[in-house]
Design a protein around this motif. Structure first.
Motif, PDB file in Angstrom:
ATOM      1  N   GLU A  45       0.847  -1.189   0.000  1.00  8.45           N
ATOM      2  CA  GLU A  45       0.000   0.000   0.000  1.00  8.45           C
ATOM      3  C   GLU A  45       0.886   1.244   0.000  1.00  8.45           C
ATOM      4  OE1 GLU A  45      -2.426   2.561  -0.433  1.00  8.45           O
ATOM      5  OE2 GLU A  45      -3.603   0.801   0.155  1.00  8.45           O
ATOM      6  N   PRO A  46       0.971   1.962  -1.124  1.00  4.85           N
ATOM      7  CA  PRO A  46       1.804   3.169  -1.172  1.00  4.85           C
ATOM      8  C   PRO A  46       1.385   4.172  -0.102  1.00  4.85           C
ATOM      9  CG  PRO A  46       1.112   2.533  -3.375  1.00  4.85           C
ATOM     10  CD  PRO A  46       0.331   1.682  -2.427  1.00  4.85           C
ATOM     11  N   GLN A  47       2.383   4.825   0.491  1.00  6.61           N
ATOM     12  CA  GLN A  47       2.154   5.788   1.552  1.00  6.61           C
ATOM     13  C   GLN A  47       2.611   7.176   1.102  1.00  6.61           C
ATOM     14  OE1 GLN A  47       0.799   4.949   4.785  1.00  6.61           O
ATOM     15  NE2 GLN A  47       0.337   3.043   3.684  1.00  6.61           N
ATOM     16  N   PHE A 148      -2.068   6.162   0.215  1.00  2.00           N
ATOM     17  CA  PHE A 148      -2.358   7.015  -0.934  1.00  2.00           C
ATOM     18  C   PHE A 148      -3.803   6.877  -1.391  1.00  2.00           C
ATOM     19  CE2 PHE A 148      -2.858   7.806  -5.439  1.00  2.00           C
ATOM     20  CZ  PHE A 148      -2.396   9.108  -5.517  1.00  2.00           C
ATOM     21  N   HIS A 149      -4.353   5.657  -1.378  1.00  2.00           N
ATOM     22  CA  HIS A 149      -5.712   5.494  -1.873  1.00  2.00           C
ATOM     23  C   HIS A 149      -6.704   6.251  -0.996  1.00  2.00           C
ATOM     24  CE1 HIS A 149      -6.294   2.402   1.269  1.00  2.00           C
ATOM     25  NE2 HIS A 149      -7.594   2.553   1.054  1.00  2.00           N
ATOM     26  N   GLN A 150      -6.419   6.381   0.306  1.00  2.00           N
ATOM     27  CA  GLN A 150      -7.292   7.163   1.177  1.00  2.00           C
ATOM     28  C   GLN A 150      -7.172   8.657   0.874  1.00  2.00           C
ATOM     29  OE1 GLN A 150      -6.719   6.229   5.322  1.00  2.00           O
ATOM     30  NE2 GLN A 150      -7.265   4.073   5.074  1.00  2.00           N
ATOM     31  N   PHE A 151      -5.957   9.100   0.569  1.00  2.00           N
ATOM     32  CA  PHE A 151      -5.764  10.500   0.183  1.00  2.00           C
ATOM     33  C   PHE A 151      -6.572  10.821  -1.068  1.00  2.00           C
ATOM     34  CE2 PHE A 151      -3.389  13.435  -2.633  1.00  2.00           C
ATOM     35  CZ  PHE A 151      -3.456  14.589  -1.869  1.00  2.00           C
ATOM     36  N   LYS A 152      -6.490   9.958  -2.074  1.00  2.00           N
ATOM     37  CA  LYS A 152      -7.241  10.202  -3.302  1.00  2.00           C
ATOM     38  C   LYS A 152      -8.738  10.186  -3.034  1.00  2.00           C
ATOM     39  CE  LYS A 152      -8.032   8.603  -8.023  1.00  2.00           C
ATOM     40  NZ  LYS A 152      -7.837   7.511  -9.008  1.00  2.00           N
TER      41      LYS A 152
END
Length: 211
Positions: A45-47, A148-152
């Protein structure tokens, strides 16, 4: 301390004048900034790293923001913005370390100023430990990472929060941060800017991961 002098641009992004930063913000004059986002793609999971602005900052103290950013002075080129990264985070980077993701319109409108930026935006893919950051206490109080997916999703109003973990500094010591960040915890960049940036970061990240 001398007032920062900035190029002022017209709607065609042509330089038309030079003014000081205070005037640019008071009158909503378009000017250039340097934005660098740091992403750790070493995990499944990219951070995405965000900085916590110092409590003594004039604008938006104690809010989370772009990993490193700053205004480009009239005599500077876009890559001179790397000075901000070294000053704020203690990271010495070169042109070869970062990738350009685009120039985006970023508008921040408050009761006291109208900040209208042509944000020259870059990304740096790197896994960094807490020890890798040497923070400029007048500017940055801490660093967190968020999925990153939460940021998007937050940028596109598909979630109301993102999970942040990291640290903040106080009195020469480091303390753990673990909290859920909402849009209210972030510097109020325009939603269109955040959405364009999230898409550009994702595209560059997919390209990086395919190498």
């Amino acid at each position: 301390m001398n007032e920062e002098r900035l190029h002022v641009y017209n709607s065609a992004r042509e330089p038309i004048n030079i003014t000081d930063r205070k005037t640019a913000h008071e009158k909503g004059l378009w000017h250039q900034t340097f934005h660098l986002w740091i992403i750790d793609v070493s995990e499944q999971e990219p951070q995405l790293y965000l900085q916590l602005r110092s409590q003594i900052k004039k604008d938006f103290p104690n809010l989370f923001d772009i990993t490193a950013a700053g205004h480009l002075l009239a005599e500077e080129t876009p890559l001179d913005g790397l000075r901000e990264v070294e000053e704020e985070l203690g990271l010495s980077l070169t042109e070869e370390d970062i990738s350009f993701i685009g120039q985006f319109l970023d508008v921040i409108h408050t009761d006291t100023f109208l900040d209208q930026e042509f944000a020259l935006s870059y990304v740096y893919f790197q896994s960094l430990s807490e020890k890798g950051f040497q923070l400029q206490k007048e500017e940055v109080a801490g660093i967190v990472s968020v999925p990153f997916h939460q940021f998007k999703q937050l940028c596109f109003n598909e979630t109301s929060f993102m999970n942040a973990t990291g640290f903040y500094e106080d009195g020469g010591q480091r303390f753990t941060i673990e909290k859920k960040l909402t849009r209210d915890d972030l510097v109020p960049h325009s939603l269109s800017y955040l959405q364009q940036t999230a898409i550009a970061l994702e595209n560059q990240m997919n390209e990086q991961c395919s190498k």
